[in-house]
Design a protein around this motif. Structure first.
Motif, PDB file in Angstrom:
ATOM      1  N   SER A  81      28.073  34.051  63.837  1.00 22.40           N
ATOM      2  CA  SER A  81      27.611  33.303  62.670  1.00 22.40           C
ATOM      3  C   SER A  81      27.326  31.845  63.018  1.00 22.40           C
ATOM      4  CB  SER A  81      28.664  33.371  61.567  1.00 22.40           C
ATOM      5  OG  SER A  81      29.815  32.624  61.925  1.00 22.40           O
ATOM      6  N   ARG A  82      26.682  31.147  62.065  1.00 22.45           N
ATOM      7  CA  ARG A  82      26.331  29.743  62.286  1.00 22.45           C
ATOM      8  C   ARG A  82      26.474  28.886  61.028  1.00 22.45           C
ATOM      9  NH1 ARG A  82      20.909  29.287  60.700  1.00 22.45           N
ATOM     10  NH2 ARG A  82      19.990  31.302  60.188  1.00 22.45           N
ATOM     11  N   GLY A  83      27.042  29.422  59.953  1.00 18.63           N
ATOM     12  CA  GLY A  83      27.130  28.678  58.706  1.00 18.63           C
ATOM     13  C   GLY A  83      28.069  27.484  58.786  1.00 18.63           C
ATOM     14  N   GLU A  84      27.754  26.460  58.005  1.00 18.30           N
ATOM     15  CA  GLU A  84      28.616  25.280  57.919  1.00 18.30           C
ATOM     16  C   GLU A  84      29.911  25.595  57.172  1.00 18.30           C
ATOM     17  OE1 GLU A  84      28.490  20.752  56.013  1.00 18.30           O
ATOM     18  OE2 GLU A  84      26.627  21.859  56.350  1.00 18.30           O
ATOM     19  N   PHE A  85      29.821  26.553  56.250  1.00 21.65           N
ATOM     20  CA  PHE A  85      30.985  27.031  55.511  1.00 21.65           C
ATOM     21  C   PHE A  85      31.079  28.540  55.669  1.00 21.65           C
ATOM     22  CE2 PHE A  85      29.516  23.206  53.256  1.00 21.65           C
ATOM     23  CZ  PHE A  85      30.644  22.414  53.399  1.00 21.65           C
ATOM     24  N   VAL A  86      32.316  29.064  55.561  1.00 21.31           N
ATOM     25  CA  VAL A  86      32.563  30.470  55.874  1.00 21.31           C
ATOM     26  C   VAL A  86      33.482  31.085  54.832  1.00 21.31           C
ATOM     27  CG1 VAL A  86      33.481  32.099  57.593  1.00 21.31           C
ATOM     28  CG2 VAL A  86      32.325  29.999  58.353  1.00 21.31           C
ATOM     29  N   ILE A  87      33.155  32.323  54.413  1.00 16.84           N
ATOM     30  CA  ILE A  87      34.028  33.119  53.563  1.00 16.84           C
ATOM     31  C   ILE A  87      34.500  34.326  54.351  1.00 16.84           C
ATOM     32  CG2 ILE A  87      34.148  34.598  51.517  1.00 16.84           C
ATOM     33  CD1 ILE A  87      32.131  32.816  50.177  1.00 16.84           C
ATOM     34  N   ASP A  88      35.800  34.529  54.378  1.00 16.79           N
ATOM     35  CA  ASP A  88      36.406  35.755  54.900  1.00 16.79           C
ATOM     36  C   ASP A  88      36.503  36.707  53.708  1.00 16.79           C
ATOM     37  OD1 ASP A  88      38.063  37.800  55.761  1.00 16.79           O
ATOM     38  OD2 ASP A  88      39.599  36.485  56.602  1.00 16.79           O
ATOM     39  N   PHE A  89      35.566  37.646  53.639  1.00 14.49           N
ATOM     40  CA  PHE A  89      35.387  38.472  52.444  1.00 14.49           C
ATOM     41  C   PHE A  89      35.816  39.909  52.716  1.00 14.49           C
ATOM     42  CE2 PHE A  89      32.079  40.770  49.675  1.00 14.49           C
ATOM     43  CZ  PHE A  89      32.930  40.801  48.580  1.00 14.49           C
ATOM     44  N   ALA A  90      36.973  40.297  52.171  1.00 18.83           N
ATOM     45  CA  ALA A  90      37.412  41.692  52.251  1.00 18.83           C
ATOM     46  C   ALA A  90      36.576  42.500  51.269  1.00 18.83           C
ATOM     47  CB  ALA A  90      38.887  41.805  51.907  1.00 18.83           C
ATOM     48  N   THR A  91      35.997  43.595  51.742  1.00 16.70           N
ATOM     49  CA  THR A  91      35.030  44.325  50.929  1.00 16.70           C
ATOM     50  C   THR A  91      35.662  45.306  49.946  1.00 16.70           C
ATOM     51  OG1 THR A  91      34.705  45.877  52.761  1.00 16.70           O
ATOM     52  CG2 THR A  91      33.121  44.055  52.553  1.00 16.70           C
ATOM     53  N   ASP A  92      36.927  45.087  49.623  1.00 19.62           N
ATOM     54  CA  ASP A  92      37.489  45.715  48.427  1.00 19.62           C
ATOM     55  C   ASP A  92      37.628  44.688  47.311  1.00 19.62           C
ATOM     56  OD1 ASP A  92      39.492  44.368  49.791  1.00 19.62           O
ATOM     57  OD2 ASP A  92      41.032  45.883  49.450  1.00 19.62           O
ATOM     58  N   ASP A  93      37.031  43.505  47.494  1.00 17.85           N
ATOM     59  CA  ASP A  93      37.007  42.461  46.482  1.00 17.85           C
ATOM     60  C   ASP A  93      35.583  42.271  45.963  1.00 17.85           C
ATOM     61  OD1 ASP A  93      39.738  42.049  46.883  1.00 17.85           O
ATOM     62  OD2 ASP A  93      39.414  40.455  48.349  1.00 17.85           O
ATOM     63  N   VAL A  94      35.423  41.385  44.980  1.00 17.17           N
ATOM     64  CA  VAL A  94      34.123  41.096  44.385  1.00 17.17           C
ATOM     65  C   VAL A  94      33.983  39.588  44.241  1.00 17.17           C
ATOM     66  CG1 VAL A  94      32.734  41.265  42.267  1.00 17.17           C
ATOM     67  CG2 VAL A  94      33.894  43.297  43.163  1.00 17.17           C
ATOM     68  N   LEU A  95      32.838  39.045  44.655  1.00 13.86           N
ATOM     69  CA  LEU A  95      32.518  37.640  44.466  1.00 13.86           C
ATOM     70  C   LEU A  95      31.799  37.482  43.130  1.00 13.86           C
ATOM     71  CD1 LEU A  95      30.923  36.958  47.980  1.00 13.86           C
ATOM     72  CD2 LEU A  95      33.322  36.661  47.341  1.00 13.86           C
ATOM     73  N   LEU A  96      32.279  36.600  42.261  1.00 10.64           N
ATOM     74  CA  LEU A  96      31.574  36.340  41.017  1.00 10.64           C
ATOM     75  C   LEU A  96      30.327  35.496  41.296  1.00 10.64           C
ATOM     76  CD1 LEU A  96      34.571  35.832  38.565  1.00 10.64           C
ATOM     77  CD2 LEU A  96      33.287  37.915  39.100  1.00 10.64           C
ATOM     78  N   PRO A  97      29.284  35.628  40.483  1.00  8.55           N
ATOM     79  CA  PRO A  97      27.954  35.109  40.857  1.00  8.55           C
ATOM     80  C   PRO A  97      27.888  33.624  41.189  1.00  8.55           C
ATOM     81  CG  PRO A  97      27.737  36.660  39.049  1.00  8.55           C
ATOM     82  CD  PRO A  97      29.221  36.465  39.265  1.00  8.55           C
ATOM     83  N   GLU A  98      28.641  32.780  40.482  1.00  8.15           N
ATOM     84  CA  GLU A  98      28.556  31.334  40.699  1.00  8.15           C
ATOM     85  C   GLU A  98      29.519  30.831  41.772  1.00  8.15           C
ATOM     86  OE1 GLU A  98      26.607  29.028  39.308  1.00  8.15           O
ATOM     87  OE2 GLU A  98      25.492  30.424  38.028  1.00  8.15           O
ATOM     88  N   ARG A  99      30.258  31.756  42.381  1.00  3.89           N
ATOM     89  CA  ARG A  99      31.342  31.321  43.263  1.00  3.89           C
ATOM     90  C   ARG A  99      30.873  30.338  44.336  1.00  3.89           C
ATOM     91  NH1 ARG A  99      35.748  34.376  47.220  1.00  3.89           N
ATOM     92  NH2 ARG A  99      35.809  32.644  48.704  1.00  3.89           N
ATOM     93  N   ILE A 100      29.921  30.740  45.139  1.00  3.99           N
ATOM     94  CA  ILE A 100      29.566  29.925  46.303  1.00  3.99           C
ATOM     95  C   ILE A 100      28.932  28.611  45.868  1.00  3.99           C
ATOM     96  CG2 ILE A 100      28.156  29.826  48.385  1.00  3.99           C
ATOM     97  CD1 ILE A 100      28.622  32.842  48.687  1.00  3.99           C
ATOM     98  N   ALA A 101      28.074  28.650  44.874  1.00  7.61           N
ATOM     99  CA  ALA A 101      27.445  27.417  44.394  1.00  7.61           C
ATOM    100  C   ALA A 101      28.491  26.420  43.924  1.00  7.61           C
ATOM    101  CB  ALA A 101      26.463  27.748  43.274  1.00  7.61           C
ATOM    102  N   ARG A 102      29.474  26.874  43.187  1.00  8.04           N
ATOM    103  CA  ARG A 102      30.505  25.976  42.662  1.00  8.04           C
ATOM    104  C   ARG A 102      31.390  25.427  43.791  1.00  8.04           C
ATOM    105  NH1 ARG A 102      31.788  26.903  37.183  1.00  8.04           N
ATOM    106  NH2 ARG A 102      33.210  25.127  37.419  1.00  8.04           N
ATOM    107  N   GLN A 103      31.716  26.269  44.770  1.00  5.93           N
ATOM    108  CA  GLN A 103      32.593  25.806  45.846  1.00  5.93           C
ATOM    109  C   GLN A 103      31.882  24.847  46.788  1.00  5.93           C
ATOM    110  OE1 GLN A 103      34.210  29.799  47.046  1.00  5.93           O
ATOM    111  NE2 GLN A 103      36.176  28.754  46.815  1.00  5.93           N
ATOM    112  N   VAL A 104      30.603  25.098  47.068  1.00  5.78           N
ATOM    113  CA  VAL A 104      29.858  24.153  47.900  1.00  5.78           C
ATOM    114  C   VAL A 104      29.773  22.795  47.214  1.00  5.78           C
ATOM    115  CG1 VAL A 104      27.574  23.619  48.858  1.00  5.78           C
ATOM    116  CG2 VAL A 104      28.555  25.903  49.161  1.00  5.78           C
ATOM    117  N   ALA A 105      29.538  22.796  45.898  1.00 10.74           N
ATOM    118  CA  ALA A 105      29.509  21.536  45.156  1.00 10.74           C
ATOM    119  C   ALA A 105      30.858  20.828  45.231  1.00 10.74           C
ATOM    120  CB  ALA A 105      29.119  21.801  43.701  1.00 10.74           C
TER     121      ALA A 105
END
Length: 297
Positions: A81-105
Motif C-alpha cells: 500500500s501507499r496511503g497516507e492514512f490506513v485502516i485495518d479493516f476486519a471484514t466481519d465489520d462494516v464501515l459507515l458511509p461518512e467514516r473516512i471523510a469525517r476521520q480525515v477531516a
C-alpha cells in the motif's frame, strides 16, 4: 486530498464479507486504495474476494497460501500500500458511509503529531441486530472514558479504544515497523508503542459496526492456554522499558495487576507467575497480591 488505504483482512468471513466490501464502495470519501488480504480462508471467502476484485480493477488482491494470523497478514497488505492514512479493516465489520471523510477531516484539524483518530462503534449480534454502542452514555459522560492527546499512561492503565474504528497515520505505522509479528494480536501493542510519541484523537461519532460472535478474538480472551495473554505480558514488558515517569509506572502497575487477576481467575499459572514477577519488578506487590498468587497461582 490524502490517499487512504483500506487493508481488508479476511479469515473465514464469508457470512459477513459482502456487507463489509459493499461498505467500502459506499464511502463518501473518494480517494481510496483497497488491499484485500485473505488469510487462507476455508469457507469460500476467497471466491467472494476474487469477484469483488474483478468488479473493481483498482483493488489489489492478496490470497495467502497459509494462515499467517492478523499481524503478519496486515503487514503483507501494508507492504503493498501507499496511503497516507490506513485502516485495518476486519471484514466481519462494516464501515459507515461518512467514516473516512469525517476521520480525515479530524486528522487535518488535529495536526501532524496525531497518529490515530478513533470513534464510537455500534456492536451487533451475529444476526446484525443492534446490541449497544461501544461507549455507554449517561449524565456523567461516556464509559469507558475516551482520551485524546498524549495518552500513553491511559492506554497502560485501561481499555478505552474501539480498535475497529481506528484510522492510523502511515508515518506512525512506519515508525513502529508495522505490527509486531511475534504477537498473537495487535491492538494493545500498537497503542502502547504509538502513544509513546504520537497523539491520539477521539472523534465522537459512530463510524463502524462491529459484529460480536464466538469466533472473534475477544470472545476467546483469558481462557486457559489463551495465547493472547502471553503476548500481553510481552507488551507489558515493552511498556516498562518505555515508561519515563512515576505516573506512567503507576499506570502500568494497574494494568499488570488486572492481568494477573485474570490469569489467576482462569488458572493460567505460567502466565500468572510471569505477571507476579513483573509486579515485583515494578515494586508493587501488595499482601493481597501475594495471598492471591499463593492460593491460586
Amino acid at each position: 486530498m490524502p490517499l487512504v488505504t483500506i487493508i481488508a483482512l479476511c479469515y473465514n468471513h464469508a457470512r459477513f464479507l459482502e456487507a463489509a466490501l459493499d461498505s467500502i464502495l459506499a464511502q463518501t470519501y473518494p480517494h481510496l486504495e483497497v488491499v484485500l488480504v485473505d488469510d487462507a480462508s476455508t469457507d469460500g471467502s476467497a471466491d467472494i474476494l476474487r469477484r469483488y476484485a474483478a468488479q473493481n480493477p483498482g483493488w489489489q488482491l492478496l490470497l495467502l497460501p497459509q494462515n499467517l494470523n492478523n499481524c503478519r497478514a496486515f503487514n503483507r497488505g501494508l507492504a503493498l500500500s501507499r496511503g497516507e492514512f490506513v485502516i485495518d479493516f476486519a471484514t466481519d465489520d462494516v464501515l459507515l458511509p461518512e467514516r473516512i471523510a469525517r476521520q480525515v477531516a479530524a486528522f487535518e484539524q488535529a495536526g501532524p503529531r496525531c497518529g490515530v483518530v478513533y470513534t464510537d462503534a455500534e456492536l451487533l449480534d451475529e444476526s446484525g441486530r443492534f446490541v449497544r454502542h461501544y461507549y455507554r452514555r449517561d449524565a456523567r459522560g461516556l464509559h469507558p472514558r475516551p482520551a485524546s492527546g498524549l495518552v500513553f499512561a491511559d492506554v497502560l492503565e485501561r481499555y478505552f479504544i474501539s480498535t475497529p474504528t481506528m484510522l492510523m497515520r502511515r508515518a506512525t505505522l512506519d515508525a513502529l515497523g508495522g505490527y509486531d509479528e511475534t504477537l498473537s494480536y495487535e491492538d494493545f501493542d500498537f497503542w502502547v508503542r504509538a502513544s509513546r510519541d504520537w497523539e491520539f484523537q477521539f472523534l465522537d461519532i459512530v463510524s463502524t459496526q462491529k459484529h460480536l460472535h464466538p469466533r472473534s478474538k475477544s470472545a476467546k480472551s483469558y481462557r486457559r492456554h489463551d495465547p493472547h495473554l502471553a503476548s500481553t505480558i510481552i507488551v507489558c514488558r515493552k511498556a516498562l522499558a518505555l515508561c519515563r515517569t512515576p505516573a506512567e509506572r503507576a499506570a502500568l502497575v494497574v494494568r499488570v495487576r488486572w492481568e494477573l487477576r485474570q490469569a489467576l481467575r482462569h488458572r493460567s499459572r505460567p502466565e500468572a507467575r510471569e505477571l507476579y514477577q513483573l509486579l515485583g519488578e515494578l515494586g508493587a506487590v501488595r499482601p493481597v497480591d501475594w495471598l492471591a498468587f499463593k492460593v491460586l497461582g
